[in-house]
Design an enzyme around this catalytic site. Structure first.
Site, PDB file in Angstrom:
ATOM      1  N   GLY A  69      38.425  17.327 -32.823  1.00  0.00           N
ATOM      2  CA  GLY A  69      39.162  17.585 -34.067  1.00  0.00           C
ATOM      3  C   GLY A  69      38.834  16.589 -35.159  1.00  0.00           C
ATOM      4  NE  ARG A  97      42.980  20.856 -32.977  1.00  0.00           N
ATOM      5  CZ  ARG A  97      42.711  19.608 -32.610  1.00  0.00           C
ATOM      6  NH1 ARG A  97      41.707  19.360 -31.775  1.00  0.00           N
ATOM      7  NH2 ARG A  97      43.433  18.599 -33.076  1.00  0.00           N
ATOM      8  CB  SER A 143      46.154  16.292 -39.295  1.00  0.00           C
ATOM      9  OG  SER A 143      45.267  15.361 -38.719  1.00  0.00           O
ATOM     10  CD  GLN A 145      42.102  13.719 -36.625  1.00  0.00           C
ATOM     11  OE1 GLN A 145      41.586  14.841 -36.658  1.00  0.00           O
ATOM     12  NE2 GLN A 145      42.416  13.120 -35.485  1.00  0.00           N
ATOM     13  CB  SER A 171      49.396   9.640 -38.464  1.00  0.00           C
ATOM     14  OG  SER A 171      49.856  10.436 -37.411  1.00  0.00           O
ATOM     15  CG  ASP A 296      46.610  10.588 -30.796  1.00  0.00           C
ATOM     16  OD1 ASP A 296      46.998  11.766 -30.778  1.00  0.00           O
ATOM     17  OD2 ASP A 296      45.613  10.212 -31.430  1.00  0.00           O
ATOM     18  CE  LYS A 323      47.778  14.884 -32.618  1.00  0.00           C
ATOM     19  NZ  LYS A 323      46.927  13.916 -33.354  1.00  0.00           N
ATOM     20  NE  ARG A 327      47.361  15.940 -27.132  1.00  0.00           N
ATOM     21  CZ  ARG A 327      46.638  14.987 -27.715  1.00  0.00           C
ATOM     22  NH1 ARG A 327      47.225  14.137 -28.567  1.00  0.00           N
ATOM     23  NH2 ARG A 327      45.356  14.861 -27.445  1.00  0.00           N
ATOM     24  CE  LYS A 401      39.463  15.978 -28.050  1.00  0.00           C
ATOM     25  NZ  LYS A 401      38.685  15.581 -29.185  1.00  0.00           N
TER      26      LYS A 401
END
Length: 423
Positions: A69, A97, A143, A145, A171, A296, A323, A327, A401
């Site tokens: 991701g 995703r 996210s 990211q 985050s 995480d 994710k 999860r 991963k």
């Protein structure tokens, strides 16, 4: 394939942790944007990093980032501002995703990106070019990211980037890590308000860069020493900074609440040092925590708490739904196999009242933990071998991963790992 894992009676070991995936992936993108031919030192060898290395090195027309991701988000922004035409794709899970938030933001500042299959999801066709930049508004509760991907290309944009984050910011330590690393490469970037990041159109400066080891990987060793609960045990983890910029360095605080004491042995040359862990036995009897800044770590702490019989109420888990797997559902399903019934609320909370329904922790020995193509399921559940006679993990290879040598490291410190093939 399935692993049957039996824990050692005691732990007294030194572990060379993998390099940080988060730092490695950022360093690769920033170095590439800097036009640097210098590879970062101590680069992670995990799957998520290797797909970026391969994409940057080979520059293929079609880039398969598999299940990574981070690579999908970072490479999408990188390709949008770099000359050339590419299709970026991944696994079936990756194709489900969402990525529309990032694509919309890049299009707003001039990117040429189209969806190859389903609207709002990979694969993407990207025609790279110089982007104009300017003022951009994006929700802060998506996210991090997405935000980091936009930040890293900021110095290459004609007008730089003024990034406004709307609403709650999740985050945030990962955003701060990106900002810090950008500055390490010479960028002019800073928080100019509590919700605004301003990045000047100043090119990066090529440089050598050393990557710290991974605090996320450290969390599983903290979990082991907590679950074995022997004051005589010692684990030493190499390559970590006291005062690390990694968001998951909060591991040391969270596990202090569960009775694990951390001490540092600093390196004399300014390089990362060694973290020493021991179990003190002085932990909380209930844990309430907001994981907004460190989602995480949620799987590790959830599993640790049920194994230690510590009731909990965890919030800030909304990103867990998108994710590598869902999860929240994965944790509920796998823990239910052992009698731990976890309640979820509003797709962002997990609650356990401490009860075990129908089974003890050691009953149902044939229970096998499914990993759902999610590395953190295998990594977090394996330490439960300390509170059960043994634990079975399905598809254990998913750890590549982020932590490719995890099973080797467990074997080296005394775990027995038997391999069986599922019919």
């Amino acid at each position: 394939m399935q692993y049957i894992i039996t824990a050692p009676a005691a732990l007294d070991c030194t572990v060379k942790l993998p390099a940080s995936k988060s730092i490695s992936n950022r360093a690769l993108i920033i170095s590439a944007l800097a036009g640097s031919g210098i590879m970062p030192d101590n680069l992670s060898d995990c799957d998520d990093t290797e797909v970026i290395v391969k994409a940057l090195k080979d520059n293929p027309e079609t880039i398969d980032i598999k299940a990574a991701g981070t690579a999908m988000r970072f490479m999408t922004a990188y390709l949008a501002t770099t000359e050339g035409e590419h299709v970026i794709t991944g696994t079936e899970r990756m194709k489900n995703r969402p990525i529309a938030v990032l694509v919309d933001a890049l299009r707003y500042i001039g990117a040429d990106i189209s969806y190859v299959e389903k609207e709002g999801f990979p694969p993407l066709k990207i025609k790279g070019k110089k982007l104009r930049g300017g003022e951009l508004h994006i929700k802060g509760n998506v996210s991090s990211q997405y935000i980091s991907a936009l930040m890293m290309i900021g110095p290459t944009l004609k007008g730089g980037l003024e990034l406004h984050l709307e609403g709650d910011i999740i985050s945030k330590p990962y955003i701060d890590l990106t900002l810090w690393m950008m500055k390490e490469f010479g960028a002019e970037a800073e928080w100019t308000s509590y919700d605004v990041i301003t990045i000047k159109p100043r090119p990066y400066t090529p440089r050598t860069y050393y990557i710290e080891n991974d605090w996320s990987a450290a969390s599983y060793w903290y979990e082991m020493i907590a679950l074995n609960a022997r004051p005589e045990d010692r684990i030493r983890l190499t390559g970590l900074f006291d005062g690390s910029k990694q968001g998951d360095s909060i591991t040391r605080y969270l596990f202090s609440l569960l009775g694990v004491k951390t001490t540092f042995e600093k390196s004399a040359d300014g390089m990362p040092g060694t973290v020493c862990l021991k179990y003190s036995g002085h932990g909380v009897t209930r844990l309430d925590y907001d994981f907004l800044n460190c989602p995480d770590l949620a799987q590790t702490i959830v599993v640790a708490c049920v194994a230690m019989h510590i009731p909990f109420h965890f919030t800030g888990l909304q990103t867990l739904k998108i994710k590598e797997t869902d999860r929240i559902e994965a944790l509920k399903t796998e823990l239910r196999k052992m009698g731990y019934v976890i309640e979820d609320r509003d797709n962002s909370e997990l609650i356990w009242d401490g009860s075990i329904q129908g089974r003890s922790a050691n009953s149902a020995p044939e229970v096998a933990i499914d990993t759902y193509e999610d590395h953190r399921m295998a990594l977090a559940f394996a330490p439960m071998a300390f509170v059960r006679n043994y634990i079975r993990i399905n598809d254990p290879q998913v750890v590549t991963k982020s932590y490719p040598h995890y099973w080797e490291h467990l074997d080296e410190v005394g775990f027995e790992i038997c391999e069986e093939h599922k019919e």
